[in-house]
Design a protein around this motif. Structure first.
Motif, PDB file in Angstrom:
ATOM      1  N   LEU A 172      34.244  47.935  42.175  1.00  0.00           N
ATOM      2  CA  LEU A 172      35.352  47.112  41.672  1.00  0.00           C
ATOM      3  C   LEU A 172      36.330  47.947  40.858  1.00  0.00           C
ATOM      4  O   LEU A 172      37.555  47.796  41.001  1.00  0.00           O
ATOM      5  CB  LEU A 172      34.792  45.964  40.841  1.00  0.00           C
ATOM      6  N   LEU A 173      35.817  48.825  40.019  1.00  0.00           N
ATOM      7  CA  LEU A 173      36.704  49.693  39.234  1.00  0.00           C
ATOM      8  C   LEU A 173      37.541  50.588  40.136  1.00  0.00           C
ATOM      9  O   LEU A 173      38.724  50.824  39.870  1.00  0.00           O
ATOM     10  CB  LEU A 173      35.871  50.546  38.276  1.00  0.00           C
ATOM     11  N   TYR A 174      36.954  51.069  41.206  1.00  0.00           N
ATOM     12  CA  TYR A 174      37.687  51.943  42.131  1.00  0.00           C
ATOM     13  C   TYR A 174      38.731  51.170  42.927  1.00  0.00           C
ATOM     14  O   TYR A 174      39.875  51.626  43.078  1.00  0.00           O
ATOM     15  CB  TYR A 174      36.695  52.623  43.070  1.00  0.00           C
ATOM     16  N   LEU A 175      38.362  50.003  43.431  1.00  0.00           N
ATOM     17  CA  LEU A 175      39.276  49.253  44.295  1.00  0.00           C
ATOM     18  C   LEU A 175      40.455  48.674  43.544  1.00  0.00           C
ATOM     19  O   LEU A 175      41.553  48.523  44.113  1.00  0.00           O
ATOM     20  CB  LEU A 175      38.517  48.121  45.003  1.00  0.00           C
ATOM     21  N   THR A 176      40.271  48.321  42.268  1.00  0.00           N
ATOM     22  CA  THR A 176      41.345  47.684  41.507  1.00  0.00           C
ATOM     23  C   THR A 176      42.199  48.677  40.738  1.00  0.00           C
ATOM     24  O   THR A 176      43.147  48.272  40.057  1.00  0.00           O
ATOM     25  CB  THR A 176      40.750  46.670  40.519  1.00  0.00           C
ATOM     26  N   ASP A 177      41.914  49.957  40.859  1.00  0.00           N
ATOM     27  CA  ASP A 177      42.702  50.969  40.155  1.00  0.00           C
ATOM     28  C   ASP A 177      44.017  51.216  40.885  1.00  0.00           C
ATOM     29  O   ASP A 177      44.250  50.713  41.986  1.00  0.00           O
ATOM     30  CB  ASP A 177      41.901  52.264  40.042  1.00  0.00           C
ATOM     31  N   ARG A 178      44.879  52.026  40.299  1.00  0.00           N
ATOM     32  CA  ARG A 178      46.153  52.371  40.937  1.00  0.00           C
ATOM     33  C   ARG A 178      45.891  53.049  42.285  1.00  0.00           C
ATOM     34  O   ARG A 178      45.115  53.977  42.371  1.00  0.00           O
ATOM     35  CB  ARG A 178      46.961  53.308  40.047  1.00  0.00           C
ATOM     36  N   GLY A 179      46.562  52.564  43.310  1.00  0.00           N
ATOM     37  CA  GLY A 179      46.361  53.100  44.636  1.00  0.00           C
ATOM     38  C   GLY A 179      45.146  52.567  45.343  1.00  0.00           C
ATOM     39  O   GLY A 179      44.853  52.982  46.466  1.00  0.00           O
TER      40      GLY A 179
END
Length: 259
Positions: free
Chosen positions: A38-45
């Motif tokens: 979730l942290l990776y998918l919702t980050d910038r880009g």
């Protein structure tokens, strides 16, 4: 304390430590892996870019990571009693161990996913792959070696946490070291406990390193385009003898045989 008295004590303590580390590691993966994704998918880009969700989840993770574990386990005593029915023993310690390790592992998962080549993700998107396809077909397989390395680091940290849990009645080798090695001045038992913890950490580290090396080799072979392997094994074309070599302009002409 004699060796015969130490044996059952150390055996039970080792089993309690393995119980705490195993189940806390399982719950850490169950909670930390989705949180890291979730942290990776919702980050910038990211595929699900949402900076509000990313900042809120990131703040919770950072706050949980900043609390020392010895304070966290004492603070979670009422919660452990509500979930397990008791606040002492290995089962109660698993609750605090998992809650303390989930944010740590989530950040390691996020870092591992960032190492995946963005070109692979764009290729799957170009072929019509959705978010779930990218997660299960690209991100997790390509980052598997890094995820295992992060899990190895987390398990080693859990071994250290389990020793601290012994200070508040969590059981395991930590409680033996404190109750007998320190309070009763059994220095021999303290030394044996330290050696057992070192052996346990070493075994986990060696097993994790072996798994990471094998996964890295397998992932590298799968990620390489098949054409590169064919080119690497292709043989160079043989020189054909039936093609006459052309003489250069400055090459001397052959002598004419006399009649």
């Amino acid at each position: 304390m004699t060796w015969n008295e130490m044996q059952p004590l150390l055996r039970d303590a080792c089993l309690d430590t393995l119980f705490m580390v195993w189940w806390s590691a399982v719950w850490t993966v169950v909670g930390g892996l989705p949180l890291g994704i979730l942290l990776y998918l919702t980050d910038r880009g990211g595929l699900l870019r949402n900076l509000v969700v990313n900042k809120v989840v990131g703040a919770v993770v950072n706050i949980a990571r900043s609390v020392p574990f010895i304070i966290l386990i004492v603070w979670l005593i009422p919660f452990s009693r509500m979930v397990i029915g008791t606040s002492i023993g290995p089962s109660a310690a698993v609750v605090a161990l998992a809650i303390g390790a989930i944010p740590f592992f989530a950040r390691l998962v996020e870092t591992a996913l960032r190492e995946v080549d963005g070109g692979l993700i764009e290729a799957v998107q170009a072929m019509g792959g959705g978010t779930w396809t990218i997660i299960f077909k690209v991100l997790l397989p390509q980052a598997l070696a890094s995820l295992v390395a992060g899990l190895t680091t987390t398990v080693i940290a859990l071994i250290g946490y389990s020793a601290m849990a012994g200070a508040v009645g969590g059981g395991g080798l930590g409680q033996v070291a404190i109750n007998y090695g320190y309070q009763r001045q059994e220095h021999g038992l303290m030394n044996i406990t330290i050696v057992l913890l070192i052996v346990l950490v070493t075994i986990v580290q060696l097993a994790g390193d072996l798994a990471v090396r094998r996964l890295a080799r397998r992932t590298g072979r799968q990620a390489a385009p098949g054409g590169l392997w064919r080119l690497r094994t292709a043989k160079a074309p043989k020189a054909t003898a039936d093609i006459p070599a052309q003489r250069t302009a400055d090459e001397p002409k052959a002598a004419v045989d006399a009649p």
